[in-house]
Each structure stands twice: as structure tokens, then as C-alpha cells.
Design a protein around this motif. Structure first.
Motif, PDB file in Angstrom:
ATOM      1  N   GLY A  74      -8.518   2.878  -5.726  1.00 64.73           N
ATOM      2  CA  GLY A  74      -7.396   3.263  -6.689  1.00 64.73           C
ATOM      3  C   GLY A  74      -6.409   4.035  -6.031  1.00 64.73           C
ATOM      4  N   LEU A  75      -6.586   4.818  -5.269  1.00 69.79           N
ATOM      5  CA  LEU A  75      -5.673   5.865  -4.656  1.00 69.79           C
ATOM      6  C   LEU A  75      -4.766   5.089  -3.764  1.00 69.79           C
ATOM      7  CD1 LEU A  75      -7.264   9.449  -4.159  1.00 69.79           C
ATOM      8  CD2 LEU A  75      -5.679   8.547  -6.086  1.00 69.79           C
ATOM      9  N   SER A  76      -5.232   4.012  -3.101  1.00 71.73           N
ATOM     10  CA  SER A  76      -4.768   3.223  -1.959  1.00 71.73           C
ATOM     11  C   SER A  76      -3.716   2.329  -2.851  1.00 71.73           C
ATOM     12  CB  SER A  76      -5.750   2.386  -1.196  1.00 71.73           C
ATOM     13  OG  SER A  76      -6.561   3.127  -0.297  1.00 71.73           O
ATOM     14  N   THR A  77      -4.015   1.826  -3.928  1.00 75.30           N
ATOM     15  CA  THR A  77      -3.147   0.909  -4.549  1.00 75.30           C
ATOM     16  C   THR A  77      -2.192   1.495  -5.530  1.00 75.30           C
ATOM     17  OG1 THR A  77      -5.157   0.825  -6.439  1.00 75.30           O
ATOM     18  CG2 THR A  77      -4.959  -1.009  -4.482  1.00 75.30           C
ATOM     19  N   PHE A  78      -2.798   2.120  -6.312  1.00 72.40           N
ATOM     20  CA  PHE A  78      -1.672   2.850  -7.115  1.00 72.40           C
ATOM     21  C   PHE A  78      -0.567   3.942  -6.829  1.00 72.40           C
ATOM     22  CE2 PHE A  78      -5.153   1.752 -10.091  1.00 72.40           C
ATOM     23  CZ  PHE A  78      -4.622   0.657 -10.985  1.00 72.40           C
ATOM     24  N   LEU A  79      -1.033   4.573  -5.637  1.00 66.38           N
ATOM     25  CA  LEU A  79      -0.143   5.603  -4.989  1.00 66.38           C
ATOM     26  C   LEU A  79       0.526   4.684  -3.924  1.00 66.38           C
ATOM     27  CD1 LEU A  79      -2.227   8.866  -4.535  1.00 66.38           C
ATOM     28  CD2 LEU A  79      -0.759   8.178  -6.332  1.00 66.38           C
ATOM     29  N   GLY A  80       0.222   3.651  -3.445  1.00 67.78           N
ATOM     30  CA  GLY A  80       0.950   2.685  -2.725  1.00 67.78           C
ATOM     31  C   GLY A  80       2.060   2.222  -3.468  1.00 67.78           C
ATOM     32  N   LEU A  81       1.813   1.875  -4.771  1.00 66.58           N
ATOM     33  CA  LEU A  81       2.991   1.514  -5.548  1.00 66.58           C
ATOM     34  C   LEU A  81       3.874   2.657  -5.760  1.00 66.58           C
ATOM     35  CD1 LEU A  81       0.653  -0.723  -8.036  1.00 66.58           C
ATOM     36  CD2 LEU A  81       2.552  -1.627  -6.454  1.00 66.58           C
ATOM     37  N   ALA A  82       3.490   3.867  -6.159  1.00 66.89           N
ATOM     38  CA  ALA A  82       4.118   4.936  -6.546  1.00 66.89           C
ATOM     39  C   ALA A  82       4.983   5.215  -5.390  1.00 66.89           C
ATOM     40  CB  ALA A  82       3.420   6.023  -6.870  1.00 66.89           C
ATOM     41  N   ALA A  83       4.647   5.169  -4.123  1.00 65.58           N
ATOM     42  CA  ALA A  83       5.560   5.346  -2.962  1.00 65.58           C
ATOM     43  C   ALA A  83       6.299   4.162  -2.701  1.00 65.58           C
ATOM     44  CB  ALA A  83       4.382   5.816  -1.802  1.00 65.58           C
ATOM     45  N   ASP A  84       6.595   3.771  -1.157  1.00 70.10           N
ATOM     46  CA  ASP A  84       7.261   2.773  -0.986  1.00 70.10           C
ATOM     47  C   ASP A  84       6.460   1.735  -0.036  1.00 70.10           C
ATOM     48  OD1 ASP A  84       6.839   4.294   1.205  1.00 70.10           O
ATOM     49  OD2 ASP A  84       8.931   4.417   2.025  1.00 70.10           O
ATOM     50  N   TYR A 300      -1.342  -7.223  -4.297  1.00 70.30           N
ATOM     51  CA  TYR A 300      -0.890  -6.061  -3.980  1.00 70.30           C
ATOM     52  C   TYR A 300      -0.084  -6.865  -2.567  1.00 70.30           C
ATOM     53  CZ  TYR A 300      -3.271  -3.252  -7.118  1.00 70.30           C
ATOM     54  OH  TYR A 300      -4.107  -2.853  -8.236  1.00 70.30           O
ATOM     55  N   LEU A 301       1.235  -6.585  -2.419  1.00 70.24           N
ATOM     56  CA  LEU A 301       1.971  -6.992  -1.331  1.00 70.24           C
ATOM     57  C   LEU A 301       2.726  -5.880  -0.610  1.00 70.24           C
ATOM     58  CD1 LEU A 301       3.656 -10.012  -3.365  1.00 70.24           C
ATOM     59  CD2 LEU A 301       1.818 -10.012  -1.473  1.00 70.24           C
ATOM     60  N   LEU A 302       2.866  -5.950   0.710  1.00 67.68           N
ATOM     61  CA  LEU A 302       3.596  -4.953   1.221  1.00 67.68           C
ATOM     62  C   LEU A 302       5.151  -5.040   1.184  1.00 67.68           C
ATOM     63  CD1 LEU A 302       1.932  -5.050   4.926  1.00 67.68           C
ATOM     64  CD2 LEU A 302       1.908  -3.239   3.394  1.00 67.68           C
ATOM     65  N   THR A 303       5.774  -3.911   1.069  1.00 60.97           N
ATOM     66  CA  THR A 303       7.098  -3.779   1.014  1.00 60.97           C
ATOM     67  C   THR A 303       7.708  -4.181   2.172  1.00 60.97           C
ATOM     68  OG1 THR A 303       7.305  -1.591   1.584  1.00 60.97           O
ATOM     69  CG2 THR A 303       6.867  -2.027  -0.695  1.00 60.97           C
ATOM     70  N   ASN A 304       9.042  -4.476   2.503  1.00 59.46           N
ATOM     71  CA  ASN A 304       9.609  -4.858   3.631  1.00 59.46           C
ATOM     72  C   ASN A 304       9.936  -3.360   4.581  1.00 59.46           C
ATOM     73  OD1 ASN A 304      10.236  -7.510   2.824  1.00 59.46           O
ATOM     74  ND2 ASN A 304      12.046  -6.756   1.839  1.00 59.46           N
ATOM     75  N   GLN A 305       9.633  -2.212   3.858  1.00 55.22           N
ATOM     76  CA  GLN A 305      10.401  -1.065   4.386  1.00 55.22           C
ATOM     77  C   GLN A 305       8.854  -0.692   5.475  1.00 55.22           C
ATOM     78  OE1 GLN A 305      10.567  -1.447   1.151  1.00 55.22           O
ATOM     79  NE2 GLN A 305      12.841  -0.802   1.251  1.00 55.22           N
ATOM     80  N   VAL A 306       7.440  -1.006   4.736  1.00 55.08           N
ATOM     81  CA  VAL A 306       6.466  -0.816   5.750  1.00 55.08           C
ATOM     82  C   VAL A 306       6.615  -1.766   6.890  1.00 55.08           C
ATOM     83  CG1 VAL A 306       4.133  -1.025   6.021  1.00 55.08           C
ATOM     84  CG2 VAL A 306       5.058   0.120   3.875  1.00 55.08           C
ATOM     85  N   TYR A 307       6.580  -3.193   6.756  1.00 53.57           N
ATOM     86  CA  TYR A 307       6.706  -3.809   7.712  1.00 53.57           C
ATOM     87  C   TYR A 307       7.660  -3.894   8.693  1.00 53.57           C
ATOM     88  CZ  TYR A 307       6.303  -8.648   9.836  1.00 53.57           C
ATOM     89  OH  TYR A 307       6.055  -9.568  10.870  1.00 53.57           O
ATOM     90  N   ALA A 308       8.972  -3.320   8.430  1.00 51.45           N
ATOM     91  CA  ALA A 308      10.008  -3.115   9.197  1.00 51.45           C
ATOM     92  C   ALA A 308       9.857  -1.825   9.928  1.00 51.45           C
ATOM     93  CB  ALA A 308      11.278  -3.225   8.323  1.00 51.45           C
ATOM     94  N   ALA A 309       8.994  -0.979   9.604  1.00 50.81           N
ATOM     95  CA  ALA A 309       8.540   0.121  10.299  1.00 50.81           C
ATOM     96  C   ALA A 309       8.167  -0.075  11.591  1.00 50.81           C
ATOM     97  CB  ALA A 309       7.745   1.140   9.440  1.00 50.81           C
ATOM     98  N   LEU A 415      -0.972   5.044   8.309  1.00 51.05           N
ATOM     99  CA  LEU A 415      -1.910   5.409   7.343  1.00 51.05           C
ATOM    100  C   LEU A 415      -1.474   4.476   6.077  1.00 51.05           C
ATOM    101  CD1 LEU A 415      -2.271   9.136   7.747  1.00 51.05           C
ATOM    102  CD2 LEU A 415      -4.019   7.719   8.400  1.00 51.05           C
ATOM    103  N   PHE A 416      -0.639   3.428   6.161  1.00 49.31           N
ATOM    104  CA  PHE A 416      -0.432   2.864   4.822  1.00 49.31           C
ATOM    105  C   PHE A 416      -1.335   2.331   4.336  1.00 49.31           C
ATOM    106  CE2 PHE A 416      -0.192  -0.562   8.174  1.00 49.31           C
ATOM    107  CZ  PHE A 416      -0.641  -1.613   7.324  1.00 49.31           C
ATOM    108  N   ALA A 417      -1.219   2.162   2.956  1.00 47.45           N
ATOM    109  CA  ALA A 417      -2.538   1.604   2.045  1.00 47.45           C
ATOM    110  C   ALA A 417      -3.590   2.237   2.390  1.00 47.45           C
ATOM    111  CB  ALA A 417      -2.421  -0.018   2.517  1.00 47.45           C
ATOM    112  N   GLU A 418      -3.589   3.568   2.604  1.00 51.33           N
ATOM    113  CA  GLU A 418      -5.025   4.436   2.737  1.00 51.33           C
ATOM    114  C   GLU A 418      -4.735   5.452   1.922  1.00 51.33           C
ATOM    115  OE1 GLU A 418      -6.767   5.008   6.740  1.00 51.33           O
ATOM    116  OE2 GLU A 418      -5.296   3.732   7.398  1.00 51.33           O
TER     117      GLU A 418
END
Length: 470
Positions: A74-84, A300-309, A415-418
Motif C-alpha cells: 500500500g505505501l509503495s503504490t499510494f505514496l508512489g502516486l502521491a509523489a512523482d 501502476y505505471l512508472l512516470t517519465n520522471q523516474v525513467y529519465a532519472a 528506492l523508487f516504488a518502495e
């Protein structure tokens, strides 16, 4: 995901009942199959029943319907959405993605209520063991240390999700159900007290050989390092992280391809899914698409911000993310966990959910050192994490501002999606206002730094108050 929505400590019976999950996992073999429910007055009279009580709490921490903030990734998914970090394939979870969570949101109420259920169980274990003379002393210390650690872990997350929260340390359900909100500073003080005591009670060895699904002394030290970092106690954070990093015979940075395997040498603490021997992780179930041949509708899909990092030669991008393309559109998703379903034929799961791992300790120490002006040492820690991912080393001559940004970006890549790390980082460093508007397309509201107190809890307890802005 399945969630349940109502809890009040007032609803619990006077003789608190501990949930003991029956399981076939090898961690439980030494105590035999526990009964479903045991009265607190009798559960701490034998080694086996006391151990069963603790194992029941662990099982509930990662089981659908009983686990609160640790539920279903739950924290990995919902806070992943809340962030970027994440988007969702449809608008179902836009409350999180747009930082507009409602006080009547059933999931938030579930996180709150079930987490307090676990805390209530842990309080019962602490009370039952503190002056206990019937359980073997070494086992008593181990179980009491585990209970103090887990209580600290849960309160740490509650305080960072909701701000001021009731600090329930009693097993009197009538008192617990009427407590008002405790200032976050006092909650943190209790978290530190529990972790320092757990650090004394626990030993370096794990309770079950070749398993890291129950906590040991290093887990308490690792969480202490994180708590000190969040409190901006840089020297203490550095010292605690160093104590874990120096245990090189037990903990090592490993290749990204093996980081999330069960029993990985990078793991400090892992959670087994629901106590089942054959179940792989909720992260794998929810992040890996059910089908690669149709457009996602519940993914749940990765944002471009994460991939581009990631830079091109960073193998974390090729190992920890995956994608598929349909009709010219590419869909990217987290791929740290490779198994979407349980094993077959009763075979042991190959992956457990990573809760605490060594790379975070390097990143904690890097930030703590950077904040203390130890730039060269901070860069060395960042480069240790980057080296095992084949990423180009950072220059030792980074300015202080560039170094702190490098720490932030390395934490995103690692640590993305964790467990909501990215969200908590943006909040604790005050960076949400600078980062999120460009992603969300709307101004940052500082009130969104915490979730609302769930409305059912306000109705059940008149001594609770709502967070500002809700």
C-alpha cells in the motif's frame, strides 16, 4: 486491492485477542500450528504460545485485510502516486495522484484502523513479556525486542502519514478508544525509546537461520538511522548507518538482479507475504501487468520522471523497470520484483518484500555526511551504491547544493516504488513545492503533506481533531 474500512479500539473486547495466523512456512515450524485465537492471560505462559503470538503479528503485517499500512504494498503504490513515481491506468486513485485525499476515503481509514489493531496486539505482547518469568529469558528478550521494534516501525509511519496521532501504549481498550492526538515530537520520542530498547534486547543473529523475515539487532539499528535522519540528527544517523554497513560478513550490496530475492545479502528485514511459504510479493502482483497484449486498465505505471532519472549505463533502469508497447504507446512499470504469482506445487517463494536493505543505509550516511560538510565521504557512499549498478562515479568536487541534489536523485533511482521513500523524502526536505507542481499540473498545498484523519475515526472518538485543510 481489497480494503476494509472501520475500526475503533473501543470495539475490542476487554480481554484483548491476539490473531495467530496458521501457516506452513518454515519460520513457524518450531512452535507448531497455533490456534486461531488465544486469550492474553494464557498466551505468555509457554515459549511456544508466546512465539506464536509474535508470529501472528508478522503474518498480519503482510496479509490482505489485517495489515494496515503494510498491506498489499500500500505505501509503495499510494505514496508512489502521491509523489512523482507512479500513475494509474485509470482515474480510480486520482485522490492520491492529485494529492486530494478525502477524509471519507476507505483505504486511509483502513490504514489507520488496522495499524492500530497491530499496535494493540504489540502492546499486549510488551505487557505480557516485560516482567515475565515463565518464558525462557533469551526468547523473552528476542520477542520483546521484536515487539518494541515493530511498534516503533508502525508509529514512525503513522506519524509521517498523519502528523500528530494518538500514542496508544495501553491495553485498556476503553482508554485507547478515547485518546486524543499526541504531538508528533512525542510520538517520535517513543519511537526512539522503543528502537533503543529493541537494539539492546535483540541479537545480531536472525531468529531463524537463512531467513530475514523476522527482525534482529541490525534492523533496529537501521531504522534508528532513518529516524535520526528524519530528525536531522546527522551525526547519530551517520553513526547508526555505519554500524550496519560495517557488518560486511552479513550485509553486502548485491547486483540489482538479485537485490529483491528472498534471503538476499542486501536484505536487513524482509516481509513474507501472509506467512505463506509459496506466496511471492504483493509488489510483484500489483506492479507487473496481468497482460502484455492489451492496454492497461488496472496497472501502476512508472512516470517519465523516474525513467529519465537513470543514465543509459545504469543497469537499475534495465533491471528494475520493464515496458511493453501497444499501438505505438509504451507502458513502463516497476520491475524490481519479477514474480507476479505464487509458486506452484508448494515450492518456496523466491521473493520477499524488502522493508530494510543495505543500500538505504549508504544513502542515509551519504546525506548525513553531506549535511555535516563531509563531502568526499558522502560522494564515496553514493558511488558505492552506483558502482554495483555500473553507473558512472560522481565527482568528489560537487558543491554542497549539488551534492544534496545528487543524494535526492540517488534515493529516487535506488528506492523508487518502495515503501513511500520518495514521498517522505520530498516532505521531510521541503522539496515537494519545487518538484511536484510540474508533475501534477497544480500548485502544491502544504496541507497535503499529511493525510486526513479518517472521518469514521472522528465519529467514533470525539477527542480526535482533523488535520488542517481537510
Amino acid at each position: 486491492m481489497k480494503f476494509y474500512t472501520r475500526f475503533s479500539a473501543r470495539l475490542l473486547p476487554a480481554a484483548i485477542v491476539l490473531l495467530l495466523a496458521t501457516t506452513s512456512c518454515e519460520s513457524f515450524l518450531d512452535v507448531g500450528p497455533p490456534p486461531t485465537q488465544v486469550d492474553a492471560a494464557t498466551v505468555f505462559t509457554t515459549d511456544a504460545s508466546a512465539t506464536g503470538a509474535m508470529l501472528g503479528v508478522y503474518s498480519g503485517l503482510n496479509s490482505t485485510g489485517t495489515s494496515g499500512i503494510t498491506n498489499n504494498a500500500g505505501l509503495s503504490t499510494f505514496l508512489g502516486l502521491a509523489a512523482d513515481e507512479l500513475t494509474y491506468a485509470n482515474a480510480q486513485y486520482d485522490q492520491y495522484r492529485l494529492n486530494n485525499v478525502s477524509p471519507v476515503n476507505g483505504t486511509v481509514d483502513f490504514f489507520w484502523g488496522q495499524t492500530y489493531t497491530s499496535i494493540y496486539q504489540l502492546n499486549t505482547i510488551v505487557d505480557g513479556l516485560q516482567n515475565n518469568t515463565t518464558v525462557t529469558p533469551a526468547l523473552r528478550n528476542q520477542l520483546l525486542g521484536e515487539a518494541r521494534f515493530l511498534r516503533a516501525f508502525l508509529y514512525f509511519h503513522l506519524a509521517n502519514l498523519f502528523g500528530d496521532v494518538p500514542l496508544v501504549l495501553t491495553t485498556d481498550y476503553r482508554v485507547a478508544g478515547q485518546l486524543g492526538r499526541t504531538p508528533k515530537t512525542e510520538v517520535y520520542a517513543q519511537v526512539l525509546a522503543d528502537l533503543l530498547e529493541a537494539q539492546k534486547l535483540l541479537v545480531p543473529a536472525y531468529p531463524v537461520a537463512n531467513e530475514r523475515t523476522r527482525v534482529n539487532q541490525a534492523a533496529a539499528t537501521a531504522l534508528l538511522a532513518r529516524v535520526y535522519l528524519y530528525q536531522q540528527n546527522w551525526a547519530a544517523a551517520e553513526a547508526q548507518a555505519t554500524a550496519v554497513i560495517n557488518q560486511t560478513s552479513v550485509y553486502q550490496l548485491v547486483a540489482p538482479a538479485t537485490t529483491f530475492l528472498a534471503g538476499s545479502q542486501e536484505a536487513i528485514w524482509q516481509l513474507r507475504r501472509g506467512g505463506s511459504i509459496s506466496a511471492n510479493t504483493y509488489e510483484g502482483q500489483y506492479f507487473i501487468p496481468a497482460s502484455l497484449t492489451v492496454a492497461p486498465t488496472a496497472t501502476y505505471l512508472l512516470t517519465n520522471q523516474v525513467y529519465a532519472a537513470f543514465v543509459e549505463n545504469d543497469v537499475r533502469r534495465s533491471t528494475w523497470t520493464n515496458s511493453y508497447t501497444l499501438a505505438g504507446t509504451t507502458y513502463r512499470y516497476p520491475f524490481k520484483y519479477k514474480q507476479r504469482v505464487a509458486t506452484t506445487g508448494g515450492a518456496a517463494a523466491t521473493e520477499h518484500s524488502q522493508v530494510l536493505r543495505l543500500a538505504e543505509q549508504y544513502l542515509i550516511r551519504a546525506e548525513a555526511r553531506a549535511r555535516q560538510g563531509k563531502s568526499a565521504d558522502a560522494v564515496a557512499d553514493l558511488n558505492a551504491v552506483r558502482a554495483r549498478a555500473s553507473a558512472t562515479p560522481l565527482a568528489a568536487t560537487l558543491s554542497s547544493n549539488d551534492l544534496l541534489l545528487a543524494v535526492e536523485n540517488e534515493r529516487l533511482r535506488e528506492l523508487f516504488a518502495e515503501w513511500g521513500h520518495r514521498w517522505f523524502d520530498l516532505i521531510r526536505t521541503g522539496r515537494a513545492a519545487a518538484v511536484l507542481p510540474a508533475v501534477k499540473g497544480q500548485p502544491w498545498d502544504p496541507n497535503d503533506a499529511v493525510w486526513p484523519i479518517p472521518n469514521p475515526q472522528l465519529l467514533a472518538n470525539p477527542n480526535l481533531t482533523q488535520n488542517a485543510g481537510y
